[in-house]
Design a protein around this motif. Structure first.
Motif, PDB file in Angstrom:
ATOM      1  N   ALA A  83       0.824  -1.203   0.000  1.00 33.47           N
ATOM      2  CA  ALA A  83       0.000   0.000   0.000  1.00 33.47           C
ATOM      3  C   ALA A  83       0.860   1.256   0.000  1.00 33.47           C
ATOM      4  O   ALA A  83       1.887   1.326   0.657  1.00 33.47           O
ATOM      5  CB  ALA A  83      -0.906   0.000   1.225  1.00 33.47           C
ATOM      6  N   ARG A  84       0.431   2.249  -0.748  1.00 34.41           N
ATOM      7  CA  ARG A  84       1.065   3.571  -0.740  1.00 34.41           C
ATOM      8  C   ARG A  84       0.007   4.573  -0.288  1.00 34.41           C
ATOM      9  O   ARG A  84      -1.135   4.508  -0.711  1.00 34.41           O
ATOM     10  CB  ARG A  84       1.583   3.937  -2.131  1.00 34.41           C
ATOM     11  CG  ARG A  84       2.706   3.027  -2.620  1.00 34.41           C
ATOM     12  CD  ARG A  84       3.091   3.357  -4.045  1.00 34.41           C
ATOM     13  NE  ARG A  84       3.513   4.746  -4.182  1.00 34.41           N
ATOM     14  CZ  ARG A  84       4.769   5.167  -3.974  1.00 34.41           C
ATOM     15  NH1 ARG A  84       5.695   4.310  -3.607  1.00 34.41           N
ATOM     16  NH2 ARG A  84       5.085   6.429  -4.121  1.00 34.41           N
ATOM     17  N   ILE A  85       0.414   5.512   0.561  1.00 31.46           N
ATOM     18  CA  ILE A  85      -0.570   6.409   1.151  1.00 31.46           C
ATOM     19  C   ILE A  85      -0.607   7.768   0.464  1.00 31.46           C
ATOM     20  O   ILE A  85      -1.315   8.660   0.897  1.00 31.46           O
ATOM     21  CB  ILE A  85      -0.307   6.597   2.649  1.00 31.46           C
ATOM     22  CG1 ILE A  85       1.094   7.148   2.885  1.00 31.46           C
ATOM     23  CG2 ILE A  85      -0.493   5.275   3.375  1.00 31.46           C
ATOM     24  CD1 ILE A  85       1.387   7.456   4.339  1.00 31.46           C
ATOM     25  N   GLY A  86       0.141   7.939  -0.607  1.00 28.59           N
ATOM     26  CA  GLY A  86       0.127   9.201  -1.326  1.00 28.59           C
ATOM     27  C   GLY A  86       1.298  10.075  -0.930  1.00 28.59           C
ATOM     28  O   GLY A  86       1.772  10.051   0.212  1.00 28.59           O
ATOM     29  N   SER A  87       1.772  10.865  -1.874  1.00 27.20           N
ATOM     30  CA  SER A  87       2.993  11.651  -1.662  1.00 27.20           C
ATOM     31  C   SER A  87       2.812  12.756  -0.630  1.00 27.20           C
ATOM     32  O   SER A  87       3.734  13.054   0.138  1.00 27.20           O
ATOM     33  CB  SER A  87       3.465  12.251  -2.987  1.00 27.20           C
ATOM     34  OG  SER A  87       2.460  13.095  -3.539  1.00 27.20           O
ATOM     35  N   VAL A  88       1.639  13.388  -0.576  1.00 25.70           N
ATOM     36  CA  VAL A  88       1.440  14.487   0.372  1.00 25.70           C
ATOM     37  C   VAL A  88       1.452  13.956   1.800  1.00 25.70           C
ATOM     38  O   VAL A  88       2.181  14.453   2.666  1.00 25.70           O
ATOM     39  CB  VAL A  88       0.122  15.234   0.074  1.00 25.70           C
ATOM     40  CG1 VAL A  88      -0.134  16.293   1.143  1.00 25.70           C
ATOM     41  CG2 VAL A  88       0.183  15.885  -1.305  1.00 25.70           C
ATOM     42  N   ALA A  89       0.653  12.914   2.065  1.00 30.93           N
ATOM     43  CA  ALA A  89       0.623  12.345   3.407  1.00 30.93           C
ATOM     44  C   ALA A  89       1.987  11.804   3.798  1.00 30.93           C
ATOM     45  O   ALA A  89       2.458  12.012   4.922  1.00 30.93           O
ATOM     46  CB  ALA A  89      -0.433  11.246   3.493  1.00 30.93           C
ATOM     47  N   HIS A  90       2.644  11.139   2.878  1.00 25.48           N
ATOM     48  CA  HIS A  90       3.949  10.571   3.198  1.00 25.48           C
ATOM     49  C   HIS A  90       4.962  11.668   3.513  1.00 25.48           C
ATOM     50  O   HIS A  90       5.728  11.566   4.482  1.00 25.48           O
ATOM     51  CB  HIS A  90       4.465   9.723   2.039  1.00 25.48           C
ATOM     52  CG  HIS A  90       5.776   9.058   2.325  1.00 25.48           C
ATOM     53  ND1 HIS A  90       5.880   7.891   3.031  1.00 25.48           N
ATOM     54  CD2 HIS A  90       7.045   9.431   2.030  1.00 25.48           C
ATOM     55  CE1 HIS A  90       7.148   7.553   3.150  1.00 25.48           C
ATOM     56  NE2 HIS A  90       7.878   8.474   2.545  1.00 25.48           N
ATOM     57  N   GLY A  91       4.973  12.737   2.713  1.00 25.99           N
ATOM     58  CA  GLY A  91       5.922  13.822   2.942  1.00 25.99           C
ATOM     59  C   GLY A  91       5.704  14.523   4.267  1.00 25.99           C
ATOM     60  O   GLY A  91       6.648  14.826   4.995  1.00 25.99           O
ATOM     61  N   VAL A  92       4.436  14.771   4.607  1.00 24.76           N
ATOM     62  CA  VAL A  92       4.132  15.439   5.872  1.00 24.76           C
ATOM     63  C   VAL A  92       4.487  14.538   7.049  1.00 24.76           C
ATOM     64  O   VAL A  92       5.091  14.981   8.035  1.00 24.76           O
ATOM     65  CB  VAL A  92       2.649  15.859   5.914  1.00 24.76           C
ATOM     66  CG1 VAL A  92       2.269  16.345   7.302  1.00 24.76           C
ATOM     67  CG2 VAL A  92       2.379  16.950   4.883  1.00 24.76           C
ATOM     68  N   LEU A  93       4.156  13.255   6.957  1.00 27.00           N
ATOM     69  CA  LEU A  93       4.503  12.326   8.030  1.00 27.00           C
ATOM     70  C   LEU A  93       6.008  12.245   8.226  1.00 27.00           C
ATOM     71  O   LEU A  93       6.496  12.108   9.342  1.00 27.00           O
ATOM     72  CB  LEU A  93       3.955  10.931   7.710  1.00 27.00           C
ATOM     73  CG  LEU A  93       2.462  10.736   7.934  1.00 27.00           C
ATOM     74  CD1 LEU A  93       1.999   9.440   7.270  1.00 27.00           C
ATOM     75  CD2 LEU A  93       2.142  10.695   9.420  1.00 27.00           C
ATOM     76  N   HIS A  94       6.738  12.345   7.154  1.00 25.63           N
ATOM     77  CA  HIS A  94       8.185  12.189   7.222  1.00 25.63           C
ATOM     78  C   HIS A  94       8.885  13.408   7.794  1.00 25.63           C
ATOM     79  O   HIS A  94       9.941  13.271   8.429  1.00 25.63           O
ATOM     80  CB  HIS A  94       8.718  11.902   5.814  1.00 25.63           C
ATOM     81  CG  HIS A  94      10.082  11.287   5.799  1.00 25.63           C
ATOM     82  ND1 HIS A  94      10.302   9.977   6.123  1.00 25.63           N
ATOM     83  CD2 HIS A  94      11.291  11.805   5.507  1.00 25.63           C
ATOM     84  CE1 HIS A  94      11.604   9.710   6.021  1.00 25.63           C
ATOM     85  NE2 HIS A  94      12.219  10.810   5.651  1.00 25.63           N
ATOM     86  N   HIS A  95       8.319  14.592   7.612  1.00 31.34           N
ATOM     87  CA  HIS A  95       9.057  15.814   7.939  1.00 31.34           C
ATOM     88  C   HIS A  95       8.397  16.732   8.963  1.00 31.34           C
ATOM     89  O   HIS A  95       9.083  17.589   9.535  1.00 31.34           O
ATOM     90  CB  HIS A  95       9.312  16.619   6.662  1.00 31.34           C
ATOM     91  CG  HIS A  95      10.213  15.924   5.690  1.00 31.34           C
ATOM     92  ND1 HIS A  95      11.569  15.777   5.892  1.00 31.34           N
ATOM     93  CD2 HIS A  95       9.955  15.323   4.505  1.00 31.34           C
ATOM     94  CE1 HIS A  95      12.107  15.127   4.879  1.00 31.34           C
ATOM     95  NE2 HIS A  95      11.144  14.836   4.022  1.00 31.34           N
ATOM     96  N   ALA A  96       7.094  16.635   9.198  1.00 32.86           N
ATOM     97  CA  ALA A  96       6.438  17.577  10.110  1.00 32.86           C
ATOM     98  C   ALA A  96       6.938  17.374  11.539  1.00 32.86           C
ATOM     99  O   ALA A  96       7.079  16.242  11.994  1.00 32.86           O
ATOM    100  CB  ALA A  96       4.927  17.406  10.055  1.00 32.86           C
ATOM    101  N   PRO A  97       7.190  18.462  12.286  1.00 33.30           N
ATOM    102  CA  PRO A  97       7.697  18.339  13.651  1.00 33.30           C
ATOM    103  C   PRO A  97       6.617  18.079  14.690  1.00 33.30           C
ATOM    104  O   PRO A  97       6.924  17.863  15.860  1.00 33.30           O
ATOM    105  CB  PRO A  97       8.345  19.709  13.890  1.00 33.30           C
ATOM    106  CG  PRO A  97       7.545  20.649  13.042  1.00 33.30           C
ATOM    107  CD  PRO A  97       7.165  19.864  11.820  1.00 33.30           C
TER     108      PRO A  97
END
Length: 291
Positions: free
Chosen positions: A267-281
């Motif tokens: 499963a892939r959750i989409g680039s926006v969700a993945h990017g925010v999960l990876h970098h948001a503090p």
């Protein structure tokens, strides 16, 4: 039916931070806190550790100790616990189905640590039919102080982001916080223009005014439903992930939608969700479009 706020724990520092976050949210919303731990029997060479009943007792004692700490901090909070033998991802997806939201811990953020989500977290987010909140180790109640916003991404038509906006406004109302609604836009390729789209853009006065009107239209029903929640409309040119992260420093929670994609490798959750999960503090809530 009133759903509980459910926290998935496994004894790690990040899962304990998630449990504390879930407890505070349950208190704010006047809901029950449900604490779920999935476990699998792990055979060891030591004879006294090879018995499934012995291991289950150890895990139960650890879970009970964690819950005692929560109830000491929140003595009026109604807490339920469940120890489930089985696959962690399947257990948590099932737990999410009956929850107002599911709260999980995550390992860290930033490019140095690699992918934020392990296989369990990614599967849960992709398969859960309810919102999932990811909380990192070290999260503190001070991050929820007055003046920090609920930041939510809005894309597409009003119905595309209705669940995401509903979650953001409900959370803001429970916390006495404001909402910053973010809509990112970019120049479309020439072949994307059509006579109909050109007419809409002309009527709106251009691309950016068109995007501002689209955001205002999506927010209107939620402004009416939650008149006490202050709202900032944020429209900016750029990719959705970049624009959301540019305002993350002022957020106590970021809320993004997701539409899971199935591929041959999972499963892939989409680039926006993945990017925010990876970098948001800050903690991140991922809301399925069906929630």
């Amino acid at each position: 039916m009133t759903r509980p706020i459910t926290a998935g724990v496994d004894g790690t520092e990040e899962s304990l931070a998630a449990l504390d976050w879930a407890a505070r949210e349950a208190v704010r919303r006047g809901l029950t806190l449900r604490v779920v731990q999935a476990w699998r029997f792990q055979p060891y060479e030591a004879i006294d550790a090879a018995d499934p009943d012995t291991q289950a007792t150890w895990v139960r004692e650890g879970l009970d100790g964690v819950v005692r700490g929560v109830t000491a901090r929140h003595p009026h909070l109604d807490v339920e616990t469940e120890l489930v033998p089985g696959d962690p991802a399947e257990t948590l997806v099932a737990a999410a189905a009956g929850a107002e939201l599911l709260v999980l811990g995550s390992r860290g953020h930033g490019p140095v640590v690699g992918f934020l989500l392990g296989s369990v977290g990614q599967q849960v987010i992709a398969d859960a039919t309810r919102p999932v909140v990811l909380v990192r180790a070290g999260d503190q109640p001070a991050a929820e102080a007055a003046g920090r916003e609920i930041v939510v991404g809005q894309q597409g038509e009003p119905e595309d982001s209705a669940g995401t906006l509903r979650f953001a406004f409900e959370t803001a109302a429970a916390r006495g916080a404001g909402v910053r609604a973010v809509r990112a836009w970019s120049l479309p390729p020439v072949f994307a223009y059509s006579p109909g789209s050109m007419q809409l853009l002309d009527e709106a006065g251009g691309l950016e005014p068109y995007e501002r009107k689209a955001l205002s239209a999506a927010l209107q029903p939620w402004r009416e439903r939650f008149p006490g929640v202050p709202v900032v409309e944020h429209v900016e040119m750029g990719s959705a992930g970049q624009v959301l992260l540019s305002v993350a420093a002022r957020a106590q929670l970021m809320v993004v939608g997701r539409r899971a994609h199935r591929t041959a490798v999972g499963a892939r959750i989409g680039s926006v969700a993945h990017g925010v999960l990876h970098h948001a503090p800050c903690p991140v809530a991922v809301v399925p479009h069906t929630a």
